[in-house]
Design a protein around this motif. Structure first.
Motif, PDB file in Angstrom:
ATOM      1  N   LEU A  44      53.621  51.812  44.621  1.00  0.00           N
ATOM      2  CA  LEU A  44      53.466  51.283  43.271  1.00  0.00           C
ATOM      3  C   LEU A  44      53.501  52.396  42.237  1.00  0.00           C
ATOM      4  CD1 LEU A  44      52.758  48.875  41.374  1.00  0.00           C
ATOM      5  CD2 LEU A  44      50.365  49.414  41.816  1.00  0.00           C
ATOM      6  N   ILE A  45      52.808  53.494  42.493  1.00  0.00           N
ATOM      7  CA  ILE A  45      52.800  54.622  41.563  1.00  0.00           C
ATOM      8  C   ILE A  45      54.200  55.209  41.412  1.00  0.00           C
ATOM      9  CG2 ILE A  45      51.888  56.939  41.157  1.00  0.00           C
ATOM     10  CD1 ILE A  45      49.868  54.721  40.662  1.00  0.00           C
ATOM     11  N   LEU A  95      56.882  47.736  27.043  1.00  0.00           N
ATOM     12  CA  LEU A  95      55.738  47.260  27.824  1.00  0.00           C
ATOM     13  C   LEU A  95      54.477  48.034  27.486  1.00  0.00           C
ATOM     14  CD1 LEU A  95      57.289  46.688  31.357  1.00  0.00           C
ATOM     15  CD2 LEU A  95      56.375  44.955  29.826  1.00  0.00           C
ATOM     16  N   LEU A  96      54.621  49.319  27.256  1.00  0.00           N
ATOM     17  CA  LEU A  96      53.471  50.149  26.935  1.00  0.00           C
ATOM     18  C   LEU A  96      52.875  49.772  25.586  1.00  0.00           C
ATOM     19  CD1 LEU A  96      51.818  52.587  27.946  1.00  0.00           C
ATOM     20  CD2 LEU A  96      53.389  54.043  26.688  1.00  0.00           C
ATOM     21  N   ILE A  97      53.720  49.550  24.592  1.00  0.00           N
ATOM     22  CA  ILE A  97      53.247  49.213  23.252  1.00  0.00           C
ATOM     23  C   ILE A  97      52.649  47.808  23.215  1.00  0.00           C
ATOM     24  CG2 ILE A  97      54.028  48.743  20.889  1.00  0.00           C
ATOM     25  CD1 ILE A  97      56.040  51.058  21.280  1.00  0.00           C
ATOM     26  N   CYS A  98      53.266  46.868  23.910  1.00  0.00           N
ATOM     27  CA  CYS A  98      52.808  45.468  23.861  1.00  0.00           C
ATOM     28  C   CYS A  98      51.654  45.177  24.806  1.00  0.00           C
ATOM     29  CB  CYS A  98      53.968  44.536  24.184  1.00  0.00           C
ATOM     30  SG  CYS A  98      55.295  44.624  22.974  1.00  0.00           S
ATOM     31  N   GLY A  99      51.279  46.104  25.626  1.00  0.00           N
ATOM     32  CA  GLY A  99      50.166  45.888  26.549  1.00  0.00           C
ATOM     33  C   GLY A  99      50.569  45.261  27.866  1.00  0.00           C
ATOM     34  N   GLY A 100      51.845  45.032  28.058  1.00  0.00           N
ATOM     35  CA  GLY A 100      52.308  44.409  29.294  1.00  0.00           C
ATOM     36  C   GLY A 100      52.297  45.345  30.482  1.00  0.00           C
ATOM     37  N   LEU A 101      52.339  46.639  30.217  1.00  0.00           N
ATOM     38  CA  LEU A 101      52.362  47.600  31.315  1.00  0.00           C
ATOM     39  C   LEU A 101      51.039  47.592  32.072  1.00  0.00           C
ATOM     40  CD1 LEU A 101      54.239  49.688  32.593  1.00  0.00           C
ATOM     41  CD2 LEU A 101      53.127  51.403  31.210  1.00  0.00           C
ATOM     42  N   GLY A 102      49.929  47.555  31.336  1.00  0.00           N
ATOM     43  CA  GLY A 102      48.622  47.493  31.984  1.00  0.00           C
ATOM     44  C   GLY A 102      48.426  46.200  32.753  1.00  0.00           C
ATOM     45  N   PHE A 103      48.886  45.091  32.173  1.00  0.00           N
ATOM     46  CA  PHE A 103      48.796  43.810  32.859  1.00  0.00           C
ATOM     47  C   PHE A 103      49.638  43.816  34.127  1.00  0.00           C
ATOM     48  CE2 PHE A 103      50.598  39.581  33.631  1.00  0.00           C
ATOM     49  CZ  PHE A 103      49.429  38.894  33.937  1.00  0.00           C
ATOM     50  N   PHE A 125      50.598  46.407  35.917  1.00  0.00           N
ATOM     51  CA  PHE A 125      49.993  47.283  36.916  1.00  0.00           C
ATOM     52  C   PHE A 125      48.788  46.608  37.562  1.00  0.00           C
ATOM     53  CE2 PHE A 125      47.136  50.620  38.343  1.00  0.00           C
ATOM     54  CZ  PHE A 125      47.991  51.378  39.128  1.00  0.00           C
ATOM     55  N   SER A 126      47.947  45.965  36.774  1.00  0.00           N
ATOM     56  CA  SER A 126      46.766  45.284  37.310  1.00  0.00           C
ATOM     57  C   SER A 126      47.164  44.134  38.227  1.00  0.00           C
ATOM     58  CB  SER A 126      45.896  44.753  36.176  1.00  0.00           C
ATOM     59  OG  SER A 126      45.421  45.800  35.395  1.00  0.00           O
ATOM     60  N   PHE A 127      48.181  43.390  37.823  1.00  0.00           N
ATOM     61  CA  PHE A 127      48.643  42.273  38.635  1.00  0.00           C
ATOM     62  C   PHE A 127      49.186  42.763  39.977  1.00  0.00           C
ATOM     63  CE2 PHE A 127      51.984  39.201  39.788  1.00  0.00           C
ATOM     64  CZ  PHE A 127      51.223  38.052  39.852  1.00  0.00           C
ATOM     65  N   LEU A 128      50.003  43.802  39.955  1.00  0.00           N
ATOM     66  CA  LEU A 128      50.557  44.338  41.202  1.00  0.00           C
ATOM     67  C   LEU A 128      49.487  45.007  42.060  1.00  0.00           C
ATOM     68  CD1 LEU A 128      53.930  45.763  39.882  1.00  0.00           C
ATOM     69  CD2 LEU A 128      53.567  43.697  41.234  1.00  0.00           C
ATOM     70  N   PHE A 129      48.515  45.668  41.421  1.00  0.00           N
ATOM     71  CA  PHE A 129      47.424  46.301  42.162  1.00  0.00           C
ATOM     72  C   PHE A 129      46.572  45.252  42.867  1.00  0.00           C
ATOM     73  CE2 PHE A 129      43.183  48.296  42.403  1.00  0.00           C
ATOM     74  CZ  PHE A 129      43.510  49.384  43.179  1.00  0.00           C
TER      75      PHE A 129
END
Length: 86
Positions: free
Chosen positions: A31-32, A49-57, A59-63
């Motif tokens: 994943l990393i 994705l980084l600006i809209c907050g989708g990147l954290g979501f 990553f959390s979903f895949l984690f």
């Protein structure tokens, strides 16, 4: 509660936990590496994705998926080794 503590000391449980940890570590590093490749191959999508907050979501979903898969693999290994028998 004591049955759970006694079960955790058996060899079958140790094997199942080790299998789950191996699956978790392999998929976590995959994943990393995938996120690093995404950053370099598609910088525009990465920044959106980084600006809209989708990147954290994402990553959390895949984690969470990795954690669930590791627990399922541990349970299957434990069932194959008859670790749930008392």
């Amino acid at each position: 509660m004591t049955n759970l503590l006694l079960m955790a000391t058996t060899t079958n449980t140790k094997i199942a936990v080790a299998a789950g940890l191996i699956i978790f570590v392999m998929l976590f590093f995959k994943l990393i590496v995938g996120f690093i490749k995404l950053c370099f191959h598609h910088p525009v999508i990465f920044f959106i994705l980084l600006i809209c907050g989708g990147l954290g979501f994402l990553f959390s979903f895949l984690f969470a998926g990795i954690l669930i898969l590791a627990v399922v693999v541990s349970g299957v290994v434990l069932m194959m080794l008859n670790g749930f028998d008392n």
